[in-house]
Design a protein around this motif. Structure first.
Motif, PDB file in Angstrom:
ATOM      1  N   TYR A 243       0.833  -1.204   0.000  1.00 14.76           N
ATOM      2  CA  TYR A 243       0.000   0.000   0.000  1.00 14.76           C
ATOM      3  C   TYR A 243       0.868   1.254   0.000  1.00 14.76           C
ATOM      4  CZ  TYR A 243      -3.747  -3.236   1.229  1.00 14.76           C
ATOM      5  OH  TYR A 243      -4.637  -4.275   1.225  1.00 14.76           O
ATOM      6  N   THR A 244       0.332   2.298  -0.585  1.00 15.62           N
ATOM      7  CA  THR A 244       1.003   3.597  -0.575  1.00 15.62           C
ATOM      8  C   THR A 244       0.735   4.278   0.762  1.00 15.62           C
ATOM      9  OG1 THR A 244      -0.923   4.696  -1.556  1.00 15.62           O
ATOM     10  CG2 THR A 244       0.745   3.811  -3.074  1.00 15.62           C
ATOM     11  N   GLU A 245       1.377   5.419   0.975  1.00 17.59           N
ATOM     12  CA  GLU A 245       1.218   6.136   2.244  1.00 17.59           C
ATOM     13  C   GLU A 245      -0.219   6.609   2.463  1.00 17.59           C
ATOM     14  OE1 GLU A 245       4.044   9.263   2.434  1.00 17.59           O
ATOM     15  OE2 GLU A 245       5.778   7.927   2.594  1.00 17.59           O
ATOM     16  N   ASP A 246      -0.959   6.850   1.387  1.00 17.79           N
ATOM     17  CA  ASP A 246      -2.343   7.304   1.539  1.00 17.79           C
ATOM     18  C   ASP A 246      -3.339   6.141   1.587  1.00 17.79           C
ATOM     19  OD1 ASP A 246      -2.161   6.503  -1.048  1.00 17.79           O
ATOM     20  OD2 ASP A 246      -2.821   8.389  -1.953  1.00 17.79           O
ATOM     21  N   GLY A 247      -2.834   4.898   1.728  1.00 14.90           N
ATOM     22  CA  GLY A 247      -3.706   3.745   1.931  1.00 14.90           C
ATOM     23  C   GLY A 247      -4.188   3.061   0.677  1.00 14.90           C
ATOM     24  N   LYS A 248      -3.740   3.490  -0.482  1.00 17.98           N
ATOM     25  CA  LYS A 248      -4.152   2.855  -1.729  1.00 17.98           C
ATOM     26  C   LYS A 248      -3.220   1.693  -2.071  1.00 17.98           C
ATOM     27  CE  LYS A 248      -6.551   6.642  -4.066  1.00 17.98           C
ATOM     28  NZ  LYS A 248      -6.670   7.391  -5.344  1.00 17.98           N
ATOM     29  N   ILE A 249      -3.725   0.770  -2.870  1.00 18.22           N
ATOM     30  CA  ILE A 249      -2.894  -0.352  -3.308  1.00 18.22           C
ATOM     31  C   ILE A 249      -1.803   0.162  -4.230  1.00 18.22           C
ATOM     32  CG2 ILE A 249      -2.856  -2.502  -4.636  1.00 18.22           C
ATOM     33  CD1 ILE A 249      -5.701  -3.032  -3.660  1.00 18.22           C
ATOM     34  N   ASP A 250      -0.576  -0.216  -3.943  1.00 15.89           N
ATOM     35  CA  ASP A 250       0.590   0.214  -4.718  1.00 15.89           C
ATOM     36  C   ASP A 250       0.751  -0.709  -5.926  1.00 15.89           C
ATOM     37  OD1 ASP A 250       3.080   0.823  -5.748  1.00 15.89           O
ATOM     38  OD2 ASP A 250       4.055   0.996  -3.799  1.00 15.89           O
ATOM     39  N   GLY A 251       0.385  -0.226  -7.101  1.00 15.71           N
ATOM     40  CA  GLY A 251       0.428  -1.047  -8.309  1.00 15.71           C
ATOM     41  C   GLY A 251       1.815  -1.430  -8.758  1.00 15.71           C
ATOM     42  N   ASP A 252       2.812  -0.635  -8.363  1.00 18.79           N
ATOM     43  CA  ASP A 252       4.190  -0.942  -8.751  1.00 18.79           C
ATOM     44  C   ASP A 252       4.788  -2.060  -7.905  1.00 18.79           C
ATOM     45  OD1 ASP A 252       4.810   0.667 -10.947  1.00 18.79           O
ATOM     46  OD2 ASP A 252       5.114   2.427  -9.687  1.00 18.79           O
ATOM     47  N   ASN A 253       4.368  -2.145  -6.662  1.00 19.70           N
ATOM     48  CA  ASN A 253       4.985  -3.092  -5.732  1.00 19.70           C
ATOM     49  C   ASN A 253       4.058  -4.214  -5.276  1.00 19.70           C
ATOM     50  OD1 ASN A 253       7.696  -1.815  -5.351  1.00 19.70           O
ATOM     51  ND2 ASN A 253       6.430  -0.086  -4.701  1.00 19.70           N
ATOM     52  N   SER A 254       2.817  -4.189  -5.729  1.00 16.39           N
ATOM     53  CA  SER A 254       1.908  -5.314  -5.494  1.00 16.39           C
ATOM     54  C   SER A 254       1.957  -6.211  -6.726  1.00 16.39           C
ATOM     55  CB  SER A 254       0.480  -4.815  -5.275  1.00 16.39           C
ATOM     56  OG  SER A 254       0.401  -3.993  -4.127  1.00 16.39           O
ATOM     57  N   TYR A 255       1.945  -7.512  -6.508  1.00 11.21           N
ATOM     58  CA  TYR A 255       2.090  -8.391  -7.665  1.00 11.21           C
ATOM     59  C   TYR A 255       1.391  -9.722  -7.460  1.00 11.21           C
ATOM     60  CZ  TYR A 255       5.942 -10.105  -4.732  1.00 11.21           C
ATOM     61  OH  TYR A 255       6.696 -10.593  -3.686  1.00 11.21           O
TER      62      TYR A 255
ATOM     63  N   ASP B  35       5.954 -19.645 -11.740  1.00  9.86           N
ATOM     64  CA  ASP B  35       6.236 -18.695 -10.665  1.00  9.86           C
ATOM     65  C   ASP B  35       6.841 -17.386 -11.171  1.00  9.86           C
ATOM     66  OD1 ASP B  35       5.211 -20.474  -8.811  1.00  9.86           O
ATOM     67  OD2 ASP B  35       7.155 -21.365  -8.364  1.00  9.86           O
ATOM     68  N   SER B  36       6.219 -16.827 -12.187  1.00  5.27           N
ATOM     69  CA  SER B  36       6.606 -15.497 -12.680  1.00  5.27           C
ATOM     70  C   SER B  36       5.896 -14.430 -11.850  1.00  5.27           C
ATOM     71  CB  SER B  36       6.212 -15.335 -14.149  1.00  5.27           C
ATOM     72  OG  SER B  36       6.859 -16.293 -14.960  1.00  5.27           O
ATOM     73  N   TYR B  37       6.532 -13.266 -11.722  1.00  7.06           N
ATOM     74  CA  TYR B  37       5.983 -12.163 -10.925  1.00  7.06           C
ATOM     75  C   TYR B  37       5.436 -11.090 -11.867  1.00  7.06           C
ATOM     76  CZ  TYR B  37       8.173 -14.034  -6.671  1.00  7.06           C
ATOM     77  OH  TYR B  37       8.517 -14.820  -5.602  1.00  7.06           O
ATOM     78  N   TRP B  38       4.146 -10.780 -11.728  1.00  3.79           N
ATOM     79  CA  TRP B  38       3.516  -9.737 -12.543  1.00  3.79           C
ATOM     80  C   TRP B  38       2.927  -8.673 -11.625  1.00  3.79           C
ATOM     81  CZ3 TRP B  38       0.185 -12.502 -16.869  1.00  3.79           C
ATOM     82  CH2 TRP B  38       1.053 -13.206 -17.719  1.00  3.79           C
ATOM     83  N   THR B  39       3.309  -7.424 -11.823  1.00  7.99           N
ATOM     84  CA  THR B  39       2.790  -6.352 -10.976  1.00  7.99           C
ATOM     85  C   THR B  39       1.344  -6.036 -11.338  1.00  7.99           C
ATOM     86  OG1 THR B  39       3.426  -4.522 -12.428  1.00  7.99           O
ATOM     87  CG2 THR B  39       5.108  -5.344 -10.889  1.00  7.99           C
ATOM     88  N   PHE B  40       0.638  -5.426 -10.396  1.00  3.19           N
ATOM     89  CA  PHE B  40      -0.742  -5.021 -10.647  1.00  3.19           C
ATOM     90  C   PHE B  40      -0.808  -3.988 -11.768  1.00  3.19           C
ATOM     91  CE2 PHE B  40      -2.965  -6.100  -6.344  1.00  3.19           C
ATOM     92  CZ  PHE B  40      -2.543  -7.409  -6.474  1.00  3.19           C
TER      93      PHE B  40
END
Length: 420
Positions: free
Chosen positions: A240-252, A285-290
């Motif tokens: 999550y970002t500082e404002d509580g939203k899902i962090d699309g760059d770091n969520s996967y 087991d590949s990693y894909w960001t949101f």
């Protein structure tokens, strides 16, 4: 005189050889061929609803992982075209170790592919024998291998018979698929790209849907040019970002997929466990960001049995003509409650197998199998084993017809005695 006797003996021997050559083929029982041990669905489940769903998700992921992780090597080179219009064929080289089923449009299961296994070595590597490019090549006779949606659907098929989807465009609610998350998609069958659907729902809605994904769920996108893509999710990590939203760059999402690029590019890695180079079919087991999922137009979906802990439907198989004989067998069919992987005819004499042939289900038939396949000259090109009734010697025989379902379980469908 001695010379005449010798000539007579030679003639008698030649005559005996000639009679032997014209005699019916030997049906002497032989040692049963090697059979790969493949997993079957347990007839019992946990009692707690949450444990039931967790168990089913484990089963589904395990089947997907088995399909794309099992190691094998071809006994002979296998060359095929994924599509009949392709210019560059794919060649599976004898002696190389491959991970996962080959990419094809045959819509087949791992259960079907590993009927061609003739042995397994100390490293767990199966040797695949007698499999020709005809069974893999694009066209009407493709019977082995799978594509992106096939792997997901067969894995779901271990526990589910509630959907009727056959390929990516049909991964919608109209075909029994369940949405994961609260996004809007009312399209009964995909015919244009799904990217606008994601944009219309918005990043917040789609990210929230991605965050709800669990092991065994799938992601689907559609493009008119390629026909789309589907993968299975095996885990997620939400940031999550500082404002509580899902962090699309770091969520996967961590995914397993079937795709042809790895084979065409000869992608490989050094397997430390067996200390050999392994060539990859698909990806594990590949990693894909949101952000990647959203920008490409992926939508999360699942099957009913992974969200509803109600008891699974009881497996059943039936035969269209219970009085069928060998003379009428070509007019019959096998019908099942779950998707059919393959059907096997076994001919035995005095409880010993003398002939056995296996024919494989088609994407178009799903839960019904026409027994005419065993008598169709074209279909016999992509069968395992041979059904050759003319070669049987005179005597009494027993015919057993069995059917293996997507659950991995094998059922005896019909059996009868006959005389040759």
């Amino acid at each position: 005189m001695k010379r005449i006797i010798c000539l007579l003996l030679i003639c008698l021997l030649l005559g005996a050889c000639s009679k032997e050559a014209n005699a019916p083929a030997d049906t002497t029982p032989t040692e049963p061929p090697y059979e790969a041990q493949q997993p079957t669905l347990s007839p019992t489940e946990p009692e707690d609803p949450e444990q039931i769903l967790a168990y089913r998700r484990d089963v589904v992921e395990a089947e997907m992982r088995r399909c794309m992780s099992t190691l094998w090597t071809p006994a002979e080179d296998i060359t095929y075209l994924v599509k009949e219009t392709d210019e560059e064929p794919i060649t599976m080289v004898a002696g190389r170790i491959y991970q996962g089923l080959p990419y094809t449009h045959a819509s087949a299961s791992a259960y079907s592919f590993f009927t061609y296994a003739s042995s397994q070595d100390e490293d767990g590597v199966y040797t695949i024998s007698d499999l020709t490019g005809t069974s893999l090549a694009g066209g009407l006779l493709a019977r082995q291998g799978c594509d992106c949606a096939d792997t997901v659907l067969w894995a779901w098929g271990k526990v589910s018979n509630s959907f009727t989807s056959r390929y990516t465009a049909e991964l919608t609610e109209a075909y029994g698929i369940v949405k994961v998350g609260d996004y809007t998609c009312d399209i009964p069958k995909f015919s244009t790209t799904t990217k606008p659907i994601c944009k219309e729902n918005g990043e917040d809605v789609m990210f929230a849907a991605y965050a709800e994904m669990q092991k065994g769920d799938a992601l689907v996108l559609y493009t008119k040019a390629s026909g789309g893509h589907a993968v299975m999710v095996v885990d997620t990590l939400i940031k999550y970002t500082e404002d509580g939203k899902i962090d699309g760059d770091n969520s996967y999402a961590i995914i397993i997929e079937q795709q042809p690029a790895s084979q065409r590019e000869l992608a490989s890695y050094y397997n430390e466990e067996i200390q050999k180079t392994v060539y990859i079919c698909g990806a594990v087991d590949s990693y894909w960001t949101f952000n990647t999922l959203f920008s490409k137009g992926y939508m999360p979906v699942t099957c009913k049995e992974l969200v509803d802990p109600s008891p699974l439907d009881v497996e059943s198989v039936s035969f269209s003509h219970t009085d069928a004989t060998m003379d009428t067998l070509h007019q019959t069919s096998v019908n099942a409650s779950h998707r059919i992987a393959y059907v096997t005819i076994t001919i035995s004499k005095n409880d010993q197998v003398v002939q056995q042939a296996t024919a494989y289900g088609k994407e178009s038939s799903y839960r019904q199998f026409s027994m005419y396949a065993f008598f169709d000259p074209l279909e016999q090109e992509v069968m395992l084993g041979t059904l050759d009734l003319d070669s049987l010697k005179s005597g009494n025989y027993h015919c057993t017809i069995s059917c293996r379902l997507a659950t991995g379980n094998t059922h005896t469908v019909h059996e009868f005695d006959f005389k040759k």
